[in-house]
Structure formats: structure tokens, C-alpha cells
Design a protein around this motif. Structure first.
Motif, PDB file in Angstrom:
ATOM      1  N   SER A 100      -4.618   4.218  -4.848  1.00 34.02           N
ATOM      2  CA  SER A 100      -4.860   3.863  -3.223  1.00 34.02           C
ATOM      3  C   SER A 100      -6.040   3.450  -2.698  1.00 34.02           C
ATOM      4  CB  SER A 100      -4.448   4.534  -2.874  1.00 34.02           C
ATOM      5  OG  SER A 100      -4.861   5.967  -2.616  1.00 34.02           O
ATOM      6  N   MET A 155      -1.905   8.360  -7.678  1.00 35.42           N
ATOM      7  CA  MET A 155      -2.025   7.577  -6.891  1.00 35.42           C
ATOM      8  C   MET A 155      -3.150   7.447  -5.532  1.00 35.42           C
ATOM      9  SD  MET A 155       1.428   9.650  -5.276  1.00 35.42           S
ATOM     10  CE  MET A 155       2.897   9.650  -6.053  1.00 35.42           C
ATOM     11  N   VAL A 189       2.585   2.525  -3.080  1.00 32.86           N
ATOM     12  CA  VAL A 189       1.718   3.094  -4.560  1.00 32.86           C
ATOM     13  C   VAL A 189       2.399   5.178  -3.640  1.00 32.86           C
ATOM     14  CG1 VAL A 189      -0.315   4.417  -4.383  1.00 32.86           C
ATOM     15  CG2 VAL A 189      -0.791   1.618  -4.280  1.00 32.86           C
ATOM     16  N   PHE A 190       2.525   5.093  -2.946  1.00 34.45           N
ATOM     17  CA  PHE A 190       3.245   6.943  -3.063  1.00 34.45           C
ATOM     18  C   PHE A 190       4.660   7.032  -3.227  1.00 34.45           C
ATOM     19  CE2 PHE A 190      -0.298   5.519  -0.297  1.00 34.45           C
ATOM     20  CZ  PHE A 190      -1.734   6.428  -0.576  1.00 34.45           C
ATOM     21  N   LYS A 223       0.926  -1.155  -0.419  1.00 32.21           N
ATOM     22  CA  LYS A 223       0.158  -0.179  -0.145  1.00 32.21           C
ATOM     23  C   LYS A 223       1.512   1.003  -0.165  1.00 32.21           C
ATOM     24  CE  LYS A 223      -4.218  -2.254   0.204  1.00 32.21           C
ATOM     25  NZ  LYS A 223      -5.193  -1.722  -0.856  1.00 32.21           N
ATOM     26  N   CYS A 280      -7.478   1.316   2.782  1.00 30.54           N
ATOM     27  CA  CYS A 280      -6.490   2.610   1.569  1.00 30.54           C
ATOM     28  C   CYS A 280      -4.597   2.073   2.024  1.00 30.54           C
ATOM     29  CB  CYS A 280      -6.598   4.051   1.500  1.00 30.54           C
ATOM     30  SG  CYS A 280      -7.541   4.337   1.007  1.00 30.54           S
ATOM     31  N   PHE A 281      -4.466   1.956   3.426  1.00 31.04           N
ATOM     32  CA  PHE A 281      -3.641   1.967   4.259  1.00 31.04           C
ATOM     33  C   PHE A 281      -3.089   0.497   5.233  1.00 31.04           C
ATOM     34  CE2 PHE A 281      -4.567   5.973   3.584  1.00 31.04           C
ATOM     35  CZ  PHE A 281      -4.157   6.411   2.675  1.00 31.04           C
TER      36      PHE A 281
END
Length: 368
Positions: free
Chosen positions: A215, A211, A193-194, A190, A284-285
Motif C-alpha cells: 500500500s 499490506m 490490498v487489505f 487500493k 495509498c488509498f
């Protein structure tokens, strides 16, 4: 968020300041713009003191939203919300904000300052090294609003405490819910992605919009119009706006000190409920640990006390704290359960601590 060159890593945990002002008479502010009448140089003047800059902007008929080099700024006619991370000096901006508001004949009527436990507390600049110093600075400007300061949560957990300073000289009648989530130990896939990606020619590929989509951030509150920004080489920020509501996400993805935060404020509590909202954010995380701080005013206190039963996580602590002006804070901490653990950890209510305990607790933060 942008990652600095510090060998210890980037401080993801934000400092958040919210100041509300009494609505002036029509003759004083006939346009109703209030703080929105501030010019860009005036806004930059207090952001410079906090040591951050504007990187992107989005507005609607209700307020102005700014993505900062370190987090976010929201300017309503009679309210300002500013969040900064890293080693910024957020409280250094207070004198200038008060001065600019005064030039518009605006008088502060309520103030909230909040933050979690810093990952690298000893590397914060003064006065952010301990909560008692932060409270002293705030009291220089808002002591007449009958402030209270609290440290709530788990003093034995490295990131389990929530610090809040709340002051108000009147009962807040507006029905407003503010949700703040802090997440650590992000899932590596996860978090990946950033990271900024480059195309064959070295150009940025996809960018912040990709992103946001990959996400799932755009699905948290689908009605919000999003302004997003990617940092180099990694990190992400976004502000979302819809009518008078805002949301914001900030991500520091680097392994070892990965962190993400989510905030939503001013949404309709009847259409956005706590448990589904938390689940959408976690999707998302997928953090190892996270906290949820819900602040309610007016008649929205029922929303904060709803259950948030999240599969795969145990609620370790829950604190309910009344705030000046009739507000209510509900603070919860969660940790991921191992697959072998099938029993939900019972919730434990932590004894509330008021200002008289803050000095000792704050000193503990820096190992004094």
C-alpha cells in the motif's frame, strides 16, 4: 479494521479521546512512569468497557502503543489517546480511566474528543447517537476544565462535519501538531490490498507486513517503526512510533462503505509538512472524498494554516476554530474533481458554531 456481521456494514469512522494530566511532583511519581505504571489487567479493565481488546503491542522509551481490535491506544506517562471504531462505547471507559489516573495521583488538565459524521449513525450505541449526549457524558467528568463543544464543516454534506469537544484549565505550552484524515470511497485496487490472502494450503500469505509494503503506508513517515495487524477476512490496522511521535492507520476496504483513516501526532513540524504528508497518505488509498483536521498547540499554529493543494481534488470547505488552552483547529474537506473540471472550487469559510448550536446540529444527525 475488522468487519462485523452487520448487514449494514462496518462503521469505520473512529471516536477519538485524548486526556492529558498535570505532571505530579517528583515525590509523588519518582519513577516518572505515570500512566505507564498501569498493569495489563488495569488497561484491559477500561478497554472492556469500551468493548475492544489489544491485538498487538509496541513500545519505546517514551510511550506504549497498542493496536486494538477496533483501532488504537497510546499511553504516555501523562497522556492517553484512545481511538475506537465500529459500535464501540468509547466514552463508557472514561470513569475507569479517571479512576485509574486518580490512583496514581494524576489529575486531568486537558481533554479532547473528536469524530467525523458516522456512516451509520442510527446504529451507534448510547451515548454516541448524537453529539449532545456525548458532550453531556464528558461534562460529567471534565466540566471544571471550561469545556467548549463545536460542530464545524458542512451541515449539508453526509460526511462533511467534524465534532470536537475541547477542555483545558491552562494554556498548553507544548508545541504539538495532530493530523487526522478521514477518507471514504477508496479506489477498489487500493482497497483490495487489505483483503486477507490465503496460500495453497489455506494459510495466510504475506500478512499485514505485505499490506503495509504494497500500500505504501511504510513510506508515509519512513522513520516510524510499524506494528501492523490484518483482520479476517479483511481490514487492517497499524501503529507507528518514533521517539514521542505516533502515527496510526485503519482501513475498512469493503466496497460500498470503504473507509481509511490516518493520524499522526507529536512529529517535528519543521521536517514533516502538511501538503507532502497529505499527498503520501492519499497515494495509498486514492479516496473519492477526504477530510483533514489539524489541531495545533503552543507555537505550531503556522503549520495548520499551510496550503494543501492536492492535484485532482477540490477543497470544498475550510474552517478555522480557536480552542480552549490556546489551541487551534483547522478543518478542511476535499472531493475528487472530474477530469472535465479544470477550475479549482473556491474555499468557503463556514461560520463557527459553538455549544449553543450543538444540540440542534446533533439532533439533525439522527433525523430528529
Amino acid at each position: 479494521m475488522a468487519v462485523d456481521s452487520s448487514p449494514i456494514g462496518f462503521e469505520g469512522y473512529e471516536k477519538r479521546l485524548e486526556i492529558a494530566f498535570s505532571v505530579p511532583s517528583f515525590f509523588t511519581d519518582p519513577s516518572g512512569l505515570g500512566l505507564r505504571a498501569l498493569t495489563r489487567p488495569q488497561i484491559d479493565s477500561f478497554l472492556d468497557l469500551a468493548q475492544c481488546t489489544i491485538v498487538s503491542q509496541l513500545s519505546n522509551s517514551e510511550f506504549d502503543s497498542y493496536v486494538l481490535s477496533e483501532s488504537s491506544l497510546f499511553i504516555y506517562p501523562y497522556k492517553i489517546v484512545i481511538k475506537t471504531c465500529g459500535t464501540t462505547k468509547l466514552l463508557s471507559s472514561v470513569p475507569r480511566i479517571v479512576e485509574l489516573a486518580g490512583s496514581l495521583s494524576l489529575v486531568a488538565c486537558s481533554v479532547k474528543y473528536s469524530r467525523g459524521n458516522f456512516i451509520f449513525p442510527n446504529h451507534q450505541p448510547a451515548p454516541h447517537r448524537c453529539f449532545s449526549d456525548e458532550v453531556s457524558v464528558l461534562n460529567e467528568y471534565f466540566n471544571h476544565l471550561n469545556p467548549k463543544a463545536y460542530i464545524v464543516g458542512d451541515p449539508h454534506s453526509a460526511n462533511g462535519n467534524w465534532h470536537i469537544y475541547s477542555a483545558s484549565n491552562e494554556t498548553v505550552a507544548d508545541d504539538v501538531v495532530t493530523v487526522e484524515m478521514c477518507m471514504t470511497g477508496l479506489d477498489r485496487k487500493k482497497a483490495a490490498v487489505f483483503y486477507k490472502k490465503s496460500g495453497e494450503n489455506g494459510d495466510s500469505s504475506g500478512g499485514a507486513g505485505e499490506m503495509t509494503k504494497m500500500s505504501g503506508i511504510n513510506d508515509i513517515i519512513p522513520g516510524h517503526v510499524i506494528c501492523d495487524f490484518e483482520f479476517d477476512p479483511c481490514g487492517y490496522s497499524m501503529n507507528g512510533i518514533e521517539k514521542s511521535a505516533h502515527s496510526t492507520v485503519h482501513v475498512t476496504p469493503e466496497d460500498g462503505f470503504s473507509y481509511a483513516s490516518y493520524e499522526a501526532m507529536g512529529f517535528d513540524p519543521c521536517s514533516v509538512r502538511l501538503e507532502p504528508l497529505v499527498k503520501r497518505v492519499l497515494k495509498c488509498f486514492e479516496p473519492r472524498e477526504f477530510s483533514v483536521a489539524v489541531t495545533c498547540t503552543g507555537g505550531t499554529q503556522w503549520w495548520a494554516t499551510e496550503e494543501a493543494d492536492v492535484a485532482g481534488y477540490s477543497c470544498e470547505k475550510q474552517v478555522v476554530q480557536e480552542l480552549p488552552g490556546g489551541g487551534l483547529l483547522v478543518y478542511k474537506t476535499f472531493s475528487a474533481r472530474s477530469e472535465e473540471c479544470a477550475v479549482r472550487t473556491p474555499r468557503v469559510k463556514v461560520t463557527k458554531r459553538c455549544w449553543k448550536d450543538v444540540v440542534v446540529a446533533a439532533l439533525e444527525e439522527v433525523g430528529a
